[in-house]
Design an enzyme around this catalytic site. Sequence first.
Site, mmCIF file in Angstrom:
data_model
loop_
_atom_site.group_PDB
_atom_site.id
_atom_site.type_symbol
_atom_site.label_atom_id
_atom_site.label_comp_id
_atom_site.label_asym_id
_atom_site.label_seq_id
_atom_site.Cartn_x
_atom_site.Cartn_y
_atom_site.Cartn_z
ATOM 1 N N LEU A 54 71.757 3.389 93.066
ATOM 2 C CA LEU A 54 71.385 4.300 94.148
ATOM 3 C C LEU A 54 71.546 5.731 93.661
ATOM 4 C CD1 LEU A 54 73.215 2.681 97.232
ATOM 5 C CD2 LEU A 54 70.796 2.448 96.608
ATOM 6 N N ASP A 55 70.637 6.610 94.091
ATOM 7 C CA ASP A 55 70.778 8.033 93.781
ATOM 8 C C ASP A 55 72.081 8.563 94.374
ATOM 9 O OD1 ASP A 55 68.296 7.986 92.582
ATOM 10 O OD2 ASP A 55 67.238 8.800 94.319
ATOM 11 N N THR A 56 72.552 9.674 93.821
ATOM 12 C CA THR A 56 73.798 10.276 94.293
ATOM 13 C C THR A 56 73.775 10.545 95.792
ATOM 14 O OG1 THR A 56 74.238 11.279 92.132
ATOM 15 C CG2 THR A 56 75.338 12.263 94.032
ATOM 16 N N THR A 58 72.144 9.034 98.100
ATOM 17 C CA THR A 58 71.867 7.845 98.903
ATOM 18 C C THR A 58 73.134 7.047 99.156
ATOM 19 O OG1 THR A 58 69.685 7.750 97.871
ATOM 20 C CG2 THR A 58 70.396 5.806 99.090
ATOM 21 N N ARG A 153 62.034 8.733 98.076
ATOM 22 C CA ARG A 153 62.032 10.179 98.283
ATOM 23 C C ARG A 153 60.637 10.754 98.019
ATOM 24 N NH1 ARG A 153 67.198 11.785 94.675
ATOM 25 N NH2 ARG A 153 66.784 13.890 95.510
#
Length: 235
Positions: A54-56, A58, A153
């Site tokens: 997961l992105d930071t 998220t 995104r």
Amino acid sequence: MTTVPSYRLLASETDFIVVDKAPGVHFHSQDGSAGLVAQLEADLKLKLYPVHRLDTMTSGLLLLARSSAAAARFTAMFSQHQVQKYYLALAGGKPKKKQGWVIGDMAKSRRGMYKLLRTTDNPAITQFFSQSVAEGLRLYLLKPLSGKTHQLRVALNSIGVPILGDTLYGATATVAERGYLHAYGLEFVWNGRLCQFLCPPIVGEQFLNAAVTAQIQFWDKPWSLPWPQSKSPER
């Protein structure tokens, strides 16, 4: 201000664990601080094998394998679309379409961004529903059918509604204390057993308002919803 733990352990199985990652937590260690994987290994005294990330910004559901053999199986399952993932996002403005598909190849852009192309040689594919939850604010339920970096995104930005708090893709930082993207559901079959994990967001003022929580409860079985079938690209 209450400090939010970097994760909550939701399930500990023989072959894997499932955690709820807090927003703003790095997946891998960087800047001299331990990332989520390193923190989990230290806290649980386990060797863990990431199989997706997961992105930071998220938050939400993250699955980690407990052995290299399990990791290899999960990696194959993800690549063969045998793990269904569901996300929630909040975005302001009016989208070009309220539900459907976003399809297109992705390419690197500037400042670490990605952009959606009109070609479909190896496309990012996202299904989505949306519902108005306040004046100028919509909640999105997203189902990625591919696993591209920044896919969701980019998908929402491409239809004119960058995710609330996602300043990389043009959202205004002053209206949100976090990036409003959350990994909400996971569904897969493991050793013949159907596994379904659901984790509503618990961090973020906008995620916790009454209209949003009511809509999330309405979407409490995302795997059973009648997802849009048309694959015409959305721009």
